[in-house]
Design an enzyme around this catalytic site. Structure first.
Site, short mmCIF file in Angstrom:
data_model
loop_
_atom_site.label_atom_id
_atom_site.label_comp_id
_atom_site.label_asym_id
_atom_site.label_seq_id
_atom_site.Cartn_x
_atom_site.Cartn_y
_atom_site.Cartn_z
CG ASP A 58 0.79 -8.54 6.49
OD1 ASP A 58 0.31 -9.31 7.57
OD2 ASP A 58 1.08 -7.48 6.77
N GLY A 63 0.84 -1.20 0.11
CA GLY A 63 0.15 -0.04 0.08
C GLY A 63 0.83 1.17 0.00
P1 AMP Z 1 2.26 -3.16 8.15
O1 AMP Z 1 1.44 -3.04 9.26
O2 AMP Z 1 3.13 -1.94 8.07
O3 AMP Z 1 2.81 -4.38 7.77
O4 AMP Z 1 1.07 -2.76 6.89
C1 AMP Z 1 -0.05 -3.45 6.75
C2 AMP Z 1 -0.55 -3.10 5.50
O5 AMP Z 1 -1.17 -1.56 5.38
C3 AMP Z 1 0.03 -3.30 4.08
O6 AMP Z 1 -0.52 -3.50 3.05
C4 AMP Z 1 0.71 -1.97 4.00
O7 AMP Z 1 1.20 -1.65 2.61
C5 AMP Z 1 -0.56 -0.97 4.49
N1 AMP Z 1 -0.30 0.26 4.84
C6 AMP Z 1 0.55 0.64 5.91
N2 AMP Z 1 0.95 2.07 5.99
C7 AMP Z 1 0.12 2.49 4.89
C8 AMP Z 1 0.11 3.74 4.39
N3 AMP Z 1 0.64 4.89 4.89
N4 AMP Z 1 -0.56 4.01 3.11
C9 AMP Z 1 -1.16 2.81 2.54
N5 AMP Z 1 -0.86 1.65 3.03
C10 AMP Z 1 -0.40 1.54 4.21
MG MG Z 2 3.75 -5.21 6.42
#
Ligand code: AMP
Ligand code: MG
Length: 491
Positions: A250, A90
């Site tokens: 993930d 994302g």
């Molecule tokens: P994470 O918790 O960082 O592993 O992210 C979990 C999901 O949320 C993944 O699909 C990331 O790409 C998405 N994500 C986290 N932060 C953002 C953001 N600021 N904008 C878009 N997607 C995000």
């Molecule tokens: Mg992640």
């Protein structure tokens, strides 16, 4: 002259359902704040060119270098046990892959480079604080010898991102042997797209486990190999006091690298129940839970692979269970062997496990600093008069009692005191990225645009097993009022 990236992309040649083609979003005023020159050279990139304004534009996603095939990868995942069928990159974009100086394929990915079709409600951006945290901790893990994604660069974008307040925006360039996660398999498995699961498994085998193509049952062997790497990885985490903090499927890499440094932290005082992440209210990802969670994640991977194992569901499940059954043993062997090394034992004897457990119990009860206790134990191995370790214990007598047994045990081995000390210092770091130090570095950068503390911390952490007397203060645990008890994803 232009910056040359010798891309050789393979993931973007997979079917369209594996990713979305999307270019990074240009930013206002990119400024390079850190380049990992040694890593750049290892990747066959020219560090001097990356430090030019054009290099900074590439590392900020403002310019796409020739040969890049920018994509956001599709994946699903269990987040805190809840399944989300579509997550995906994302806020990250894979520029492409290069073959490094050792012949290994490495992903070059921009994190925080703008929205993608997987962004959901997110802005696709990253704030400076979490980018610096990931840079510091991932490079510290590398220096500690623990499999991890790396950090090639950090740039500030010249734009603000809105979180609770407006914060400086930044982009991290992340390098990984791949960004394929347990959740990548889940993405296709939940869609019952067995051909895609097979395609992904073949890609993973050729990329990470090429020997397995010769195995009698390559997909079974693939699961076994990932189980082994994850078991060994989590053992390594425990041996340095690392708490990942968000072990969602993930964030669980198929290659066995530590990935996705969000609310991660190293513990100061030894506490098996240690949690830092503000959102981990149930302690699901607490320090001592990490092996159990890794196995849980691997079980989700196994479920994805069942259709490749056998058409008969029951048979496939039994085979998967059999393979997953190896996790505990692999983990225990790695963890216990690591602990034996940490207390300087060269051989294995009855009673060793109890000796080790008694130390850990005493450390927990006495709030002994995890890192310093073991480091000072190494000093004591070299010189029995060096008894600094006892000062780590609220009740030093608890240490004395244990140390007597330990000296008796080590006396049964032929190694000299100097040999034992050297062996212990080689596995017990003097320096870890202590949370309060990481926070202080982030504050200086975010509030005062001062990167000198960041530079110093990164430099010091590159040699965690050396004494480095000039940096001795970095080894100290936080004073009570310096303790950082909570960390945040910052997404
Ligand atoms: P994470 O918790 O960082 O592993 O992210 C979990 C999901 O949320 C993944 O699909 C990331 O790409 C998405 N994500 C986290 N932060 C953002 C953001 N600021 N904008 C878009 N997607 C995000
Ligand atoms: Mg992640």
């Amino acid at each position: 002259m232009t910056v040359h990236f010798p891309f050789q992309n393979s993931y973007s040649a997979l079917p369209d359902s594996f990713f979305a083609r999307v270019a990074p979003t240009p930013v206002a005023a990119p400024r390079l704040i850190k380049l990992n020159r040694a890593l750049a050279a290892q990747l066959g990139l020219d560090p001097d060119m990356l430090e030019t304004p054009e290099g900074a534009e590439i590392l900020a996603g403002k310019t796409v270098p020739a040969g890049a095939d920018p994509i956001a990868m599709a994946y699903a995942g269990h987040q805190f046990g809840q399944f989300v069928p579509q997550l995906g990159d994302g806020r990250a974009i894979l520029l492409g892959e290069v073959i490094d100086k050792d012949g290994l394929r490495r992903d070059i990915q921009l994190k925080g480079s703008g929205p993608t079709p997987f962004s959901r409600r997110g802005d696709g951006r990253a704030a400076l604080g979490p980018v610096l945290r990931e840079y510091i901790v991932s490079e510290a893990m590398y220096a500690l010898g623990i499999p991890t994604t790396r950090s090639l660069a950090a740039v500030v974008t010249g734009e603000h991102v809105i979180r609770e307040t407006a914060l400086p925006g930044a982009v991290l360039t992340r390098v990984a042997s791949s960004h394929i996660r347990v959740g990548t398999f889940q993405f296709f498995a939940v869609r019952r797209d067995t051909e895609a699961v097979r395609r992904l498994a073949d890609h993973v085998i050729s990329r990470h486990y090429p020997d397995l193509f010769r195995a009698e049952r390559p997909y079974h062997a693939l699961l076994g190999a990932v189980v082994a790497r994850q078991a060994e990885l989590v053992a390594r985490w425990l041996l340095v006091g690392f708490v990942h903090g968000v072990m969602n499927t993930d964030n669980s890499s198929i290659s066995g690298e530590t990935i996705d440094y969000g609310p991660c932290a190293f513990m100061d005082a030894y506490n098996p129940a240690q949690v830092f992440s503000s959102i981990d209210e149930m302690g699901r990802y607490a320090y001592a839970n990490q092996p159990r969670i890794a196995l849980w994640n691997l079980t989700r991977l196994a479920e994805c692979l069942l259709p490749l194992f056998s058409d008969e569901q029951e048979k496939a499940v039994a085979e998967a269970q059999d393979i997953l059954g190896a996790f505990s043993e692999t983990f225990s062997v790695a963890y216990q062997a690591g602990l034996r090394k940490k207390i300087g034992l060269f051989t294995m004897r009855d009673g060793d496990d109890a000796l080790i457990q008694d130390l850990l119990d005493a450390m927990a009860k006495n709030q002994a600093d995890f890192t310093l206790t073991f480091r000072k134990l190494g000093d004591a191995a070299g010189d029995p008069a060096a008894d600094d370790a006892r000062a780590e214990f609220m009740d030093p007598a608890a240490f004395d009692e244990w140390a007597k047994r330990w000296h008796e045990r080590t006396a049964l081995e032929p190694q000299t005191a100097a040999e034992r000390q050297a062996a212990m210092h080689a596995v017990n770091p003097m320096f870890i990225p202590r949370n309060h130090r990481v926070e202080a570095v982030i504050q200086a950068a975010v509030n005062d645009d001062n990167y000198a503390p960041f530079e110093e911390l990164v430099k010091m952490l590159a040699k965690p097993y050396e004494d480095q007397p000039e940096y001795a203060a970095y080894a100290d645990p936080p004073l009570p009022d310096q303790r950082v008890l909570q960390t945040f994803c910052g997404t």
